[in-house]
Design a protein around this motif. Structure first.
Motif, PDB file in Angstrom:
ATOM      1  N   ASP A   1       0.808  -1.222   0.000  1.00  0.00           N
ATOM      2  CA  ASP A   1       0.000   0.000   0.000  1.00  0.00           C
ATOM      3  C   ASP A   1       0.841   1.271   0.000  1.00  0.00           C
ATOM      4  O   ASP A   1       0.362   2.320   0.405  1.00  0.00           O
ATOM      5  N   ALA A   2       2.110   1.169  -0.421  1.00  0.00           N
ATOM      6  CA  ALA A   2       2.928   2.373  -0.524  1.00  0.00           C
ATOM      7  C   ALA A   2       2.541   3.124  -1.798  1.00  0.00           C
ATOM      8  O   ALA A   2       2.253   2.524  -2.835  1.00  0.00           O
TER       9      ALA A   2
ATOM     10  N   GLY B   1       1.736  -7.004  -7.721  1.00  0.00           N
ATOM     11  CA  GLY B   1       1.172  -8.032  -6.855  1.00  0.00           C
ATOM     12  C   GLY B   1       1.771  -9.381  -7.182  1.00  0.00           C
ATOM     13  O   GLY B   1       1.782  -9.796  -8.348  1.00  0.00           O
ATOM     14  N   PHE B   2       2.290 -10.075  -6.166  1.00  0.00           N
ATOM     15  CA  PHE B   2       2.868 -11.415  -6.336  1.00  0.00           C
ATOM     16  C   PHE B   2       1.846 -12.447  -5.887  1.00  0.00           C
ATOM     17  O   PHE B   2       1.243 -12.314  -4.816  1.00  0.00           O
TER      18      PHE B   2
ATOM     19  N   THR C   1      12.783  -8.220  -0.802  1.00  0.00           N
ATOM     20  CA  THR C   1      13.377  -7.033  -1.406  1.00  0.00           C
ATOM     21  C   THR C   1      12.771  -6.856  -2.787  1.00  0.00           C
ATOM     22  O   THR C   1      12.712  -7.802  -3.568  1.00  0.00           O
ATOM     23  N   CYS C   2      12.298  -5.659  -3.074  1.00  0.00           N
ATOM     24  CA  CYS C   2      11.618  -5.422  -4.352  1.00  0.00           C
ATOM     25  C   CYS C   2      11.777  -3.965  -4.766  1.00  0.00           C
ATOM     26  O   CYS C   2      11.589  -3.057  -3.942  1.00  0.00           O
ATOM     27  N   LYS C   3      12.113  -3.764  -6.051  1.00  0.00           N
ATOM     28  CA  LYS C   3      12.222  -2.410  -6.604  1.00  0.00           C
ATOM     29  C   LYS C   3      11.543  -2.354  -7.962  1.00  0.00           C
ATOM     30  O   LYS C   3      11.631  -3.285  -8.760  1.00  0.00           O
ATOM     31  N   MET C   4      10.876  -1.240  -8.183  1.00  0.00           N
ATOM     32  CA  MET C   4      10.222  -0.976  -9.465  1.00  0.00           C
ATOM     33  C   MET C   4      10.731   0.364  -9.967  1.00  0.00           C
ATOM     34  O   MET C   4      10.554   1.394  -9.292  1.00  0.00           O
ATOM     35  N   ASN C   5      11.392   0.346 -11.156  1.00  0.00           N
ATOM     36  CA  ASN C   5      11.992   1.565 -11.700  1.00  0.00           C
ATOM     37  C   ASN C   5      12.883   2.266 -10.669  1.00  0.00           C
ATOM     38  O   ASN C   5      12.799   3.477 -10.443  1.00  0.00           O
TER      39      ASN C   5
ATOM     40  N   PRO D   1      11.363   1.667  -4.251  1.00  0.00           N
ATOM     41  CA  PRO D   1      10.725   0.562  -3.547  1.00  0.00           C
ATOM     42  C   PRO D   1       9.355   0.251  -4.120  1.00  0.00           C
ATOM     43  O   PRO D   1       8.586   1.145  -4.483  1.00  0.00           O
ATOM     44  N   CYS D   2       9.050  -1.041  -4.217  1.00  0.00           N
ATOM     45  CA  CYS D   2       7.790  -1.464  -4.793  1.00  0.00           C
ATOM     46  C   CYS D   2       6.618  -1.053  -3.933  1.00  0.00           C
ATOM     47  O   CYS D   2       6.705  -1.028  -2.703  1.00  0.00           O
ATOM     48  N   ALA D   3       5.498  -0.777  -4.585  1.00  0.00           N
ATOM     49  CA  ALA D   3       4.215  -0.621  -3.897  1.00  0.00           C
ATOM     50  C   ALA D   3       3.461  -1.909  -4.174  1.00  0.00           C
ATOM     51  O   ALA D   3       2.997  -2.153  -5.288  1.00  0.00           O
ATOM     52  N   ARG D   4       3.338  -2.772  -3.150  1.00  0.00           N
ATOM     53  CA  ARG D   4       2.739  -4.089  -3.329  1.00  0.00           C
ATOM     54  C   ARG D   4       1.251  -4.070  -3.008  1.00  0.00           C
ATOM     55  O   ARG D   4       0.792  -3.344  -2.133  1.00  0.00           O
TER      56      ARG D   4
END
Length: 200
Positions: A93-94, A103-104, A189-193, A196-199
């Motif tokens: 929810d970031a 979403g995984f 650990t997750c990054k988008m562009n 930090p990822c918004a999951r």
């Protein structure tokens, strides 16, 4: 004949109850004033007073020294934050400026590995021309990917939008399928562009 002062006794004689005890030590005046039947009660009161004083002295010394060390109490929320670690950890929810979320979802598990999907969606107000996703699952290794251009596999899964693909417009999404070996689980650990990822 000598002068008599008490019941006909000579002045120089000492009554038996005022004579010194056989040990030669004088009898304490305080105890001599207490009737004999009350002596056990007086002794008990004195003993209780001594014990109470000792306990109060010990408590004061503990308070002065700070007492026994106490373990700090942490809430469940604080423990969860400490396990997530730095800001590059995946967070739910970031909000991001570009509106991208991921979403995984677990698809299949086996004794040797598992399959899962990652769905990248645009919940923003503007189109996103390109996207890149990188993540890591503890004790797992990415072995194959479909639905995106592979940049890296292994301990770190790294994919990006296919070359020449149209921009991801608001409301659109893309699904990537991964196969991995090792322990099944979600990314820590997750990054988008590079953010930090918004999951979801």
């Amino acid at each position: 004949m000598g002068r008599h002062t008490r019941l006909g006794q000579p002045e120089d004689e000492v009554p038996p109850d005022e004579a010194e005890p056989p040990s030669g030590r004088p009898r304490p005046k305080m105890l001599s004033m207490v009737p004999v039947p009350l002596l056990p009660i007086v002794a008990l009161v004195l003993a209780v007073g001594v014990v109470s004083y000792a306990m109060s002295t010990q408590q004061i010394s503990l308070n002065f020294a700070g007492g026994a060390p106490q373990q700090p109490q942490t809430s469940a929320k604080e423990n969860q934050v400490s396990q997530r670690g730095p800001g590059d950890r995946a967070s739910r929810d970031a909000r991001r400026a570009d509106g991208l979320v991921v979403g995984f979802r677990m698809v299949k598990r086996s004794s040797t590995g598992f399959r899962f999907t990652a769905t990248v969606a645009n919940r923003g107000q503007r189109a996103v021309p390109e996207w890149a996703l990188a993540f890591k699952i503890p004790n797992a290794s990415i072995v194959s990917v479909s639905g995106a251009t592979v940049v890296r596999t292994g301990e770190v899964g790294w994919v990006r939008s296919p070359a020449g693909a149209p921009a991801l417009t608001p409301g659109q999404s893309v699904k990537i399928v991964f196969a991995a070996t090792g322990a099944a689980g979600g990314p820590t650990t997750c990054k988008m562009n590079s953010l930090p990822c918004a999951r979801v």
